[in-house]
Design a protein around this motif. Structure first.
Motif, PDB file in Angstrom:
ATOM      1  N   GLY A 176      45.615  46.713  34.037  1.00  0.00           N
ATOM      2  CA  GLY A 176      44.482  46.897  33.136  1.00  0.00           C
ATOM      3  C   GLY A 176      43.360  47.756  33.655  1.00  0.00           C
ATOM      4  N   GLY A 177      43.652  48.586  34.674  1.00  0.00           N
ATOM      5  CA  GLY A 177      42.631  49.485  35.186  1.00  0.00           C
ATOM      6  C   GLY A 177      41.803  48.871  36.299  1.00  0.00           C
ATOM      7  N   MET A 178      41.043  49.722  36.990  1.00  0.00           N
ATOM      8  CA  MET A 178      40.255  49.270  38.135  1.00  0.00           C
ATOM      9  C   MET A 178      39.236  48.203  37.743  1.00  0.00           C
ATOM     10  SD  MET A 178      39.969  49.388  41.355  1.00  0.00           S
ATOM     11  CE  MET A 178      40.801  50.885  41.932  1.00  0.00           C
ATOM     12  N   GLU A 179      38.779  48.227  36.502  1.00  0.00           N
ATOM     13  CA  GLU A 179      37.815  47.208  36.071  1.00  0.00           C
ATOM     14  C   GLU A 179      38.430  45.803  36.088  1.00  0.00           C
ATOM     15  OE1 GLU A 179      39.504  49.054  32.224  1.00  0.00           O
ATOM     16  OE2 GLU A 179      39.019  49.648  34.281  1.00  0.00           O
ATOM     17  N   ASN A 180      39.766  45.733  36.102  1.00  0.00           N
ATOM     18  CA  ASN A 180      40.458  44.441  36.162  1.00  0.00           C
ATOM     19  C   ASN A 180      41.142  44.212  37.511  1.00  0.00           C
ATOM     20  OD1 ASN A 180      39.941  43.311  33.547  1.00  0.00           O
ATOM     21  ND2 ASN A 180      41.305  44.867  32.683  1.00  0.00           N
ATOM     22  N   ALA A 181      40.713  44.951  38.532  1.00  0.00           N
ATOM     23  CA  ALA A 181      41.346  44.822  39.837  1.00  0.00           C
ATOM     24  C   ALA A 181      41.193  43.418  40.418  1.00  0.00           C
ATOM     25  CB  ALA A 181      40.761  45.850  40.811  1.00  0.00           C
ATOM     26  N   GLU A 182      40.120  42.736  40.059  1.00  0.00           N
ATOM     27  CA  GLU A 182      39.894  41.370  40.540  1.00  0.00           C
ATOM     28  C   GLU A 182      40.324  40.316  39.528  1.00  0.00           C
ATOM     29  OE1 GLU A 182      35.999  40.663  42.180  1.00  0.00           O
ATOM     30  OE2 GLU A 182      35.758  42.784  42.677  1.00  0.00           O
ATOM     31  N   HIS A 183      40.697  40.767  38.333  1.00  0.00           N
ATOM     32  CA  HIS A 183      41.103  39.850  37.262  1.00  0.00           C
ATOM     33  C   HIS A 183      42.274  40.486  36.519  1.00  0.00           C
ATOM     34  CE1 HIS A 183      37.434  37.564  38.016  1.00  0.00           C
ATOM     35  NE2 HIS A 183      36.780  38.708  38.008  1.00  0.00           N
ATOM     36  N   CYS A 185      45.117  41.930  34.386  1.00  0.00           N
ATOM     37  CA  CYS A 185      45.437  41.820  32.962  1.00  0.00           C
ATOM     38  C   CYS A 185      44.262  41.262  32.155  1.00  0.00           C
ATOM     39  CB  CYS A 185      46.685  40.970  32.736  1.00  0.00           C
ATOM     40  SG  CYS A 185      48.141  41.561  33.627  1.00  0.00           S
ATOM     41  N   GLY A 186      43.055  41.271  32.740  1.00  0.00           N
ATOM     42  CA  GLY A 186      41.889  40.776  32.033  1.00  0.00           C
ATOM     43  C   GLY A 186      41.845  39.265  31.933  1.00  0.00           C
ATOM     44  N   LEU A 187      42.674  38.580  32.716  1.00  0.00           N
ATOM     45  CA  LEU A 187      42.714  37.116  32.706  1.00  0.00           C
ATOM     46  C   LEU A 187      41.626  36.560  33.625  1.00  0.00           C
ATOM     47  CD1 LEU A 187      46.598  36.817  32.916  1.00  0.00           C
ATOM     48  CD2 LEU A 187      45.177  36.484  30.876  1.00  0.00           C
ATOM     49  N   ASP A 188      41.325  35.278  33.475  1.00  0.00           N
ATOM     50  CA  ASP A 188      40.187  34.736  34.221  1.00  0.00           C
ATOM     51  C   ASP A 188      40.562  34.186  35.589  1.00  0.00           C
ATOM     52  OD1 ASP A 188      41.503  32.439  33.410  1.00  0.00           O
ATOM     53  OD2 ASP A 188      39.723  31.433  32.628  1.00  0.00           O
ATOM     54  N   TRP A 189      41.733  34.579  36.115  1.00  0.00           N
ATOM     55  CA  TRP A 189      41.996  34.243  37.514  1.00  0.00           C
ATOM     56  C   TRP A 189      41.288  35.259  38.410  1.00  0.00           C
ATOM     57  CZ3 TRP A 189      48.089  34.890  37.772  1.00  0.00           C
ATOM     58  CH2 TRP A 189      48.446  36.157  37.311  1.00  0.00           C
ATOM     59  N   THR A 190      41.109  34.933  39.666  1.00  0.00           N
ATOM     60  CA  THR A 190      40.430  35.822  40.607  1.00  0.00           C
ATOM     61  C   THR A 190      41.426  36.286  41.652  1.00  0.00           C
ATOM     62  OG1 THR A 190      38.322  34.675  40.300  1.00  0.00           O
ATOM     63  CG2 THR A 190      38.560  36.030  42.286  1.00  0.00           C
ATOM     64  N   VAL A 191      41.509  37.598  41.845  1.00  0.00           N
ATOM     65  CA  VAL A 191      42.487  38.181  42.755  1.00  0.00           C
ATOM     66  C   VAL A 191      41.794  38.674  44.028  1.00  0.00           C
ATOM     67  CG1 VAL A 191      44.269  39.940  43.062  1.00  0.00           C
ATOM     68  CG2 VAL A 191      43.905  38.907  40.798  1.00  0.00           C
ATOM     69  N   THR A 192      42.273  38.215  45.169  1.00  0.00           N
ATOM     70  CA  THR A 192      41.826  38.719  46.466  1.00  0.00           C
ATOM     71  C   THR A 192      43.024  39.329  47.169  1.00  0.00           C
ATOM     72  OG1 THR A 192      42.212  36.583  47.538  1.00  0.00           O
ATOM     73  CG2 THR A 192      39.998  36.991  46.676  1.00  0.00           C
ATOM     74  N   TYR A 229      50.778  44.287  51.665  1.00  0.00           N
ATOM     75  CA  TYR A 229      49.621  43.673  51.032  1.00  0.00           C
ATOM     76  C   TYR A 229      49.976  42.266  50.566  1.00  0.00           C
ATOM     77  CZ  TYR A 229      47.978  48.468  51.012  1.00  0.00           C
ATOM     78  OH  TYR A 229      47.604  49.722  51.405  1.00  0.00           O
ATOM     79  N   ILE A 230      49.054  41.333  50.790  1.00  0.00           N
ATOM     80  CA  ILE A 230      49.172  39.976  50.278  1.00  0.00           C
ATOM     81  C   ILE A 230      48.083  39.803  49.221  1.00  0.00           C
ATOM     82  CG2 ILE A 230      49.214  37.513  50.806  1.00  0.00           C
ATOM     83  CD1 ILE A 230      51.377  39.021  52.294  1.00  0.00           C
ATOM     84  N   TYR A 231      48.478  39.672  47.967  1.00  0.00           N
ATOM     85  CA  TYR A 231      47.538  39.434  46.879  1.00  0.00           C
ATOM     86  C   TYR A 231      47.588  37.959  46.501  1.00  0.00           C
ATOM     87  CZ  TYR A 231      47.558  44.529  46.230  1.00  0.00           C
ATOM     88  OH  TYR A 231      47.454  45.880  46.418  1.00  0.00           O
ATOM     89  N   VAL A 232      46.420  37.366  46.301  1.00  0.00           N
ATOM     90  CA  VAL A 232      46.339  35.954  45.913  1.00  0.00           C
ATOM     91  C   VAL A 232      45.521  35.855  44.628  1.00  0.00           C
ATOM     92  CG1 VAL A 232      45.659  33.628  46.606  1.00  0.00           C
ATOM     93  CG2 VAL A 232      46.427  35.273  48.337  1.00  0.00           C
ATOM     94  N   ALA A 233      46.176  35.406  43.558  1.00  0.00           N
ATOM     95  CA  ALA A 233      45.516  35.229  42.270  1.00  0.00           C
ATOM     96  C   ALA A 233      45.278  33.737  42.052  1.00  0.00           C
ATOM     97  CB  ALA A 233      46.372  35.809  41.147  1.00  0.00           C
ATOM     98  N   THR A 234      44.028  33.333  41.943  1.00  0.00           N
ATOM     99  CA  THR A 234      43.664  31.920  41.817  1.00  0.00           C
ATOM    100  C   THR A 234      43.166  31.626  40.412  1.00  0.00           C
ATOM    101  OG1 THR A 234      43.003  31.893  44.150  1.00  0.00           O
ATOM    102  CG2 THR A 234      42.264  30.064  42.779  1.00  0.00           C
ATOM    103  N   LYS A 235      43.821  30.690  39.746  1.00  0.00           N
ATOM    104  CA  LYS A 235      43.435  30.289  38.392  1.00  0.00           C
ATOM    105  C   LYS A 235      42.281  29.294  38.490  1.00  0.00           C
ATOM    106  CE  LYS A 235      45.676  28.901  34.057  1.00  0.00           C
ATOM    107  NZ  LYS A 235      46.996  28.560  33.441  1.00  0.00           N
ATOM    108  N   ARG A 246      41.393  29.639  52.436  1.00  0.00           N
ATOM    109  CA  ARG A 246      41.344  30.863  51.657  1.00  0.00           C
ATOM    110  C   ARG A 246      40.806  31.993  52.511  1.00  0.00           C
ATOM    111  NH1 ARG A 246      38.752  30.647  45.933  1.00  0.00           N
ATOM    112  NH2 ARG A 246      39.569  32.767  46.066  1.00  0.00           N
ATOM    113  N   ARG A 247      41.447  33.120  52.387  1.00  0.00           N
ATOM    114  CA  ARG A 247      41.007  34.271  53.153  1.00  0.00           C
ATOM    115  C   ARG A 247      41.420  35.518  52.388  1.00  0.00           C
ATOM    116  NH1 ARG A 247      42.960  35.865  59.272  1.00  0.00           N
ATOM    117  NH2 ARG A 247      41.953  37.908  59.368  1.00  0.00           N
ATOM    118  N   GLY A 248      40.700  36.598  52.591  1.00  0.00           N
ATOM    119  CA  GLY A 248      41.075  37.844  51.934  1.00  0.00           C
ATOM    120  C   GLY A 248      39.852  38.496  51.331  1.00  0.00           C
ATOM    121  N   ARG A 249      40.008  39.762  51.061  1.00  0.00           N
ATOM    122  CA  ARG A 249      38.907  40.512  50.479  1.00  0.00           C
ATOM    123  C   ARG A 249      39.147  40.674  48.994  1.00  0.00           C
ATOM    124  NH1 ARG A 249      39.621  45.500  54.317  1.00  0.00           N
ATOM    125  NH2 ARG A 249      41.756  44.830  54.012  1.00  0.00           N
ATOM    126  N   SER A 250      38.105  41.045  48.305  1.00  0.00           N
ATOM    127  CA  SER A 250      38.244  41.332  46.892  1.00  0.00           C
ATOM    128  C   SER A 250      39.231  42.470  46.707  1.00  0.00           C
ATOM    129  CB  SER A 250      36.882  41.744  46.319  1.00  0.00           C
ATOM    130  OG  SER A 250      37.030  42.404  45.078  1.00  0.00           O
TER     131      SER A 250
END
Length: 255
Positions: A176-183, A185-192, A229-235, A246-250
Motif C-alpha cells: 500500500g505504499g510507503m505511507e503504509n510501511a508501518e501498517h 495494507c492499511g490495517l491497524d497492526w504495527t510493523v517493525t 530482514y525480520i518483520y514483526v506485525a503486531t495486531k 519486543r525489539r526492532g525499528r519502525s
C-alpha cells in the motif's frame, strides 16, 4: 537448495515451490528437502524472541523446511503447518506423526480455511519472497491477499513474523505504499523490522552453518555477507500467553 544470494532469481514455472508444487514432487522422488534462503536455526533468537511457545502458531507456506521441527524442539508444540501442496503436506505429516500437537493442513494462504482470530502467531520463512517473484497474471495481488488473511486469523495482540530477503523499499508496492510501511495494507497492526547479516559464500548465498548477527562488524573481517530482514506485525488489543521481548525499528526507518 535453490541459490539464495541477494541477486538470485526465485524459481518459477513447473519446478517452483509455489504455486505449482512441482519442486516438492522432485524432492519426494529424491527424499530431499528444500530449505529456502537459509536454515531456520540460522535466525535463532532473532526469530524466536518475538514468539510465545504456548500460543497457537501457524507456519505458513511450510514446504518441507525444518522450521516446524526446529520450533517444536524449542518448545512450540501447538502449531499448524500449512502449504498449498498436498504432496508436501502428506509427506511432512507422515514424517512428524510422532509429534503431539504438530498439525498439517493443505491450505491456500490467500484464502485460508481457518476461523477469524484463531492463532496467536503466524510465522513465515520465505513465502513472502516466493510471492514477490511470482510473475503470472493470475497471482497479481497475492501478497496483499495473504497479509489480509494473516491479519484476519490473528487474535487481538497476536503477531506475524516474516523472515525474508525483501527490503521495505521492495515491499512497499505490495503493502500500500510507503505511507503504509508501518501498517501494511492499511490495517491497524504495527510493523517493525530488523536487519540481520549472515556470512555468505562466494556466490552471495548464506553459508549453510551461518548464524545471523545484528551488525556486519560481528562478522569476520573481510567476510562476504547476505542481508535478511525480520518483520514483526503486531495486531492491537488482547494479551499473549507468557512474555516476549519486543525489539526492532519502525519499518519506515532507514537502516
Amino acid at each position: 537448495p535453490w541459490p539464495h544470494g541477494p541477486m538470485a532469481p526465485w524459481p518459477h514455472g513447473p519446478m517452483a515451490p509455489w504455486p505449482h508444487g512441482g519442486r516438492f514432487l522432485k524432492d519426494e522422488e529424491e527424499e530431499a528437502e528444500s530449505e529456502w534462503i537459509c536454515k531456520p536455526e540460522s535466525l535463532h533468537t532473532f526469530l524466536t524472541r518475538h514468539l510465545v511457545a504456548t500460543e497457537r502458531s501457524m507456519l505458513i507456506g511450510c514446504g518441507n523446511s525444518r522450521m516446524g521441527e526446529w520450533l517444536y524442539e524449542m518448545g512450540f508444540h501447538n502449531q499448524v503447518n500449512t502449504d498449498i501442496s498436498k504432496v508436501v503436506i502428506d509427506r511432512m505429516r507422515n514424517t512428524h506423526k510422532d509429534k503431539k500437537g504438530m498439525e498439517w493442513a493443505v491450505d491456500d494462504s490467500t484464502k485460508m480455511a481457518f476461523d477469524t482470530a484463531s492463532f496467536g502467531q503466524v510465522v513465515d520463512k520465505s513465502l513472502l519472497d516466493c510471492m514477490t517473484y511470482v510473475e503470472e497474471e493470475e497471482y497479481v495481488g497475492c501478497i496483499d491477499k495473504m497479509l489480509r488473511e494473516i491479519y484476519r486469523v490473528l487474535k487481538p495482540g497476536g503477531v506475524a513474523v516474516f523472515s525474508t530477503k525483501q527490503d521495505i523499499e521492495v515491499l512497499v508496492k505490495e503493502v500500500g505504499g510507503m505511507e503504509n510501511a508501518e501498517h501494511w495494507c492499511g490495517l491497524d497492526w504495527t510493523v517493525t523490522w530488523e536487519m540481520v547479516f549472515l556470512k555468505a559464500d562466494k556466490n552471495g548465498s548464506a553459508e549453510f552453518d551461518a548464524m545471523a548477527v545484528a551488525s556486519r562488524e560481528e562478522l569476520p573481517p573481510g567476510a562476504r555477507y547476505s542481508t535478511f530482514y525480520i518483520y514483526v506485525a503486531t495486531k492491537p488489543g488482547g494479551a499473549r500467553g507468557g512474555s516476549r521481548r519486543r525489539r526492532g525499528r519502525s519499518a519506515g526507518t532507514a537502516g
